[in-house]
Design a protein around this motif. Structure first.
Motif, PDB file in Angstrom:
ATOM      1  N   ALA A   1     -22.690  -7.108 -63.843  1.00 37.57           N
ATOM      2  CA  ALA A   1     -23.811  -6.222 -63.510  1.00 37.57           C
ATOM      3  C   ALA A   1     -23.316  -4.807 -63.208  1.00 37.57           C
ATOM      4  N   LEU A   2     -22.208  -4.704 -62.456  1.00 38.13           N
ATOM      5  CA  LEU A   2     -21.662  -3.387 -62.144  1.00 38.13           C
ATOM      6  C   LEU A   2     -21.103  -2.707 -63.392  1.00 38.13           C
ATOM      7  N   GLU A   3     -20.468  -3.479 -64.256  1.00 44.30           N
ATOM      8  CA  GLU A   3     -19.938  -2.908 -65.502  1.00 44.30           C
ATOM      9  C   GLU A   3     -21.065  -2.333 -66.351  1.00 44.30           C
ATOM     10  N   LYS A   4     -22.184  -3.062 -66.433  1.00 43.58           N
ATOM     11  CA  LYS A   4     -23.333  -2.569 -67.200  1.00 43.58           C
ATOM     12  C   LYS A   4     -23.885  -1.290 -66.578  1.00 43.58           C
ATOM     13  N   ALA A   5     -23.955  -1.263 -65.249  1.00 39.88           N
ATOM     14  CA  ALA A   5     -24.468  -0.068 -64.572  1.00 39.88           C
ATOM     15  C   ALA A   5     -23.562   1.134 -64.827  1.00 39.88           C
ATOM     16  N   LEU A   6     -22.254   0.921 -64.808  1.00 39.52           N
ATOM     17  CA  LEU A   6     -21.318   2.013 -65.077  1.00 39.52           C
ATOM     18  C   LEU A   6     -21.404   2.465 -66.523  1.00 39.52           C
ATOM     19  N   HIS A   7     -21.559   1.524 -67.441  1.00 39.18           N
ATOM     20  CA  HIS A   7     -21.677   1.887 -68.850  1.00 39.18           C
ATOM     21  C   HIS A   7     -22.936   2.712 -69.100  1.00 39.18           C
ATOM     22  N   ARG A   8     -24.029   2.362 -68.400  1.00 36.56           N
ATOM     23  CA  ARG A   8     -25.249   3.156 -68.542  1.00 36.56           C
ATOM     24  C   ARG A   8     -25.034   4.588 -68.055  1.00 36.56           C
ATOM     25  N   ALA A   9     -24.149   4.746 -67.071  1.00 36.92           N
ATOM     26  CA  ALA A   9     -23.842   6.081 -66.544  1.00 36.92           C
ATOM     27  C   ALA A   9     -22.768   6.789 -67.360  1.00 36.92           C
ATOM     28  N   GLY A  10     -22.270   6.129 -68.407  1.00 39.90           N
ATOM     29  CA  GLY A  10     -21.252   6.740 -69.258  1.00 39.90           C
ATOM     30  C   GLY A  10     -19.835   6.554 -68.778  1.00 39.90           C
ATOM     31  N   VAL A  11     -19.621   5.644 -67.829  1.00 40.01           N
ATOM     32  CA  VAL A  11     -18.279   5.391 -67.292  1.00 40.01           C
ATOM     33  C   VAL A  11     -17.719   4.135 -67.951  1.00 40.01           C
ATOM     34  N   LYS A  12     -16.684   4.304 -68.753  1.00 42.21           N
ATOM     35  CA  LYS A  12     -16.065   3.167 -69.443  1.00 42.21           C
ATOM     36  C   LYS A  12     -14.865   2.605 -68.674  1.00 42.21           C
ATOM     37  N   ARG A  13     -14.098   3.493 -68.057  1.00 40.16           N
ATOM     38  CA  ARG A  13     -12.930   3.074 -67.282  1.00 40.16           C
ATOM     39  C   ARG A  13     -12.861   3.903 -66.008  1.00 40.16           C
ATOM     40  N   LEU A  14     -12.139   3.387 -65.025  1.00 41.31           N
ATOM     41  CA  LEU A  14     -11.993   4.084 -63.755  1.00 41.31           C
ATOM     42  C   LEU A  14     -10.717   4.922 -63.738  1.00 41.31           C
ATOM     43  N   TYR A  15     -10.806   6.100 -63.113  1.00 46.44           N
ATOM     44  CA  TYR A  15      -9.619   6.918 -62.928  1.00 46.44           C
ATOM     45  C   TYR A  15      -8.695   6.272 -61.889  1.00 46.44           C
ATOM     46  N   THR A  16      -7.467   6.731 -61.845  1.00 47.24           N
ATOM     47  CA  THR A  16      -6.483   6.133 -60.949  1.00 47.24           C
ATOM     48  C   THR A  16      -6.913   6.206 -59.486  1.00 47.24           C
ATOM     49  N   HIS A  17      -7.446   7.341 -59.064  1.00 41.27           N
ATOM     50  CA  HIS A  17      -7.824   7.476 -57.659  1.00 41.27           C
ATOM     51  C   HIS A  17      -9.031   6.606 -57.323  1.00 41.27           C
ATOM     52  N   GLN A  18      -9.941   6.420 -58.276  1.00 42.62           N
ATOM     53  CA  GLN A  18     -11.096   5.559 -58.029  1.00 42.62           C
ATOM     54  C   GLN A  18     -10.671   4.112 -57.831  1.00 42.62           C
ATOM     55  N   ALA A  19      -9.802   3.632 -58.723  1.00 40.91           N
ATOM     56  CA  ALA A  19      -9.334   2.246 -58.606  1.00 40.91           C
ATOM     57  C   ALA A  19      -8.533   2.044 -57.323  1.00 40.91           C
ATOM     58  N   SER A  20      -7.684   3.018 -56.965  1.00 40.69           N
ATOM     59  CA  SER A  20      -6.874   2.889 -55.747  1.00 40.69           C
ATOM     60  C   SER A  20      -7.762   2.826 -54.511  1.00 40.69           C
ATOM     61  N   ALA A  21      -8.768   3.695 -54.436  1.00 41.61           N
ATOM     62  CA  ALA A  21      -9.660   3.708 -53.274  1.00 41.61           C
ATOM     63  C   ALA A  21     -10.423   2.400 -53.150  1.00 41.61           C
ATOM     64  N   ILE A  22     -10.928   1.890 -54.258  1.00 42.19           N
ATOM     65  CA  ILE A  22     -11.697   0.641 -54.236  1.00 42.19           C
ATOM     66  C   ILE A  22     -10.815  -0.523 -53.802  1.00 42.19           C
ATOM     67  N   GLU A  23      -9.574  -0.561 -54.287  1.00 38.79           N
ATOM     68  CA  GLU A  23      -8.665  -1.650 -53.903  1.00 38.79           C
ATOM     69  C   GLU A  23      -8.352  -1.602 -52.416  1.00 38.79           C
TER      70      GLU A  23
END
Length: 279
Positions: free
Chosen positions: A43-65
């Motif tokens: 569901a989150l992947e679909k929401a991100l794809h609708r917003a035009g986000v295909k992959r996360l930047y390094t800082h985004q992934a680090s913060a989420i982890e």
């Protein structure tokens, strides 16, 4: 005409002769991506794809982890680098897994609050299980909507003054929200300095005491684009240890800085120097 051609022509002009004293070029930076450990829900992947986000930047992934591991985070990256997703994704995935969970987002201006509310609303999709009530709680919010947000909202977007005067003094009415508070987001944390910063620090300590009273222990997410000592500053404001995320993975176009040294204005005064008066 490209920039170099423009500067070359300008430097050959008689009026501008010798005024360009230094030119420095900062090259473009390509995006840097990182796969998120554990991935995202469909569901989150679909929401991100609708917003035009295909992959996360390094800082985004680090913060989420870091947030998934229960740590507080301060994110310091460039303007328009996608800091919003650093806290929006954890909030939305927590709300999907724990419908009773809540989040509090603090912004220094009403305009920024409304902008972030629109960004958060893009994730709402009842068919995909992303269904939650979020709203701005400030001086412009009608009384009926205030009651609805207080009693039912999962995400409250407000400012420090409203938290101080409208929420904390009436904490008994906010017991549902405070008892299930998972995240406290402080955007543009560099704005909270001096007396304003000390006031906010005390308000947040009141908030933490009330959360402890109601049995919750929220994580803090701080964001800034312009601050020299982000970890120290965020820890002093929030009163909690922080993990610094500054590995900006967003792309950046090339920049060229031109240092200009214009000549003195010869017509600013007339007469000999001995006739000039000071004062």
């Amino acid at each position: 005409m490209d920039i170099q051609t423009f500067l070359d022509r300008l430097s050959r002009e008689r009026f501008y002769d010798g005024q360009i004293c230094h030119v420095r070029t900062i090259p473009a930076r390509p995006p840097q991506f990182k796969d998120l450990q554990g991935g995202l829900t469909p569901a989150l992947e679909k929401a991100l794809h609708r917003a035009g986000v295909k992959r996360l930047y390094t800082h985004q992934a680090s913060a989420i982890e870091h947030l998934r591991q229960g740590r507080n985070v301060v994110v310091v990256t460039g303007t328009a680098s996608g800091k919003t997703l650093c806290y929006t994704i954890p909030i939305v995935e927590t709300l999907a897994a724990q419908p009773l969970a809540t989040a509090l987002c603090l912004f220094p201006t009403k305009a920024l609050t409304q902008d972030q509310l629109r960004a958060l609303s893009r994730f709402q999709n009842e068919d995909e299980g992303l269904n939650f009530l979020a709203g701005a709680y400030d001086g412009d919010t009608p009384p009926t909507l205030r009651r609805q947000l207080r009693d039912s909202a999962s995400v409250i977007l407000t400012n420090p003054d409203m938290l101080h005067t409208g929420i904390l003094p009436n904490h008994a009415s906010w017991n549902r929200f405070l008892a299930h508070l998972k995240y406290v987001v402080i955007d543009e944390i560099h704005a909270y300095r001096g007396v304003f910063g000390s006031h906010l620090a005390n308000v947040l300590r009141r908030l933490r005491r009330l959360c402890n009273h109601y049995g919750s222990s929220p994580q803090f997410v701080c964001c800034s684009a312009t601050i020299a000592n982000p970890k120290e500053h965020a820890e002093r404001v929030c009163g909690a240890p922080m993990e610094l995320v500054n590995n900006d993975g967003s792309p950046r176009g090339a920049k060229r800085f031109v240092l200009w040294n214009p000549p003195p204005i010869k017509t600013a005064a007339t007469g000999s120097a001995g006739q000039w008066r000071a004062g």
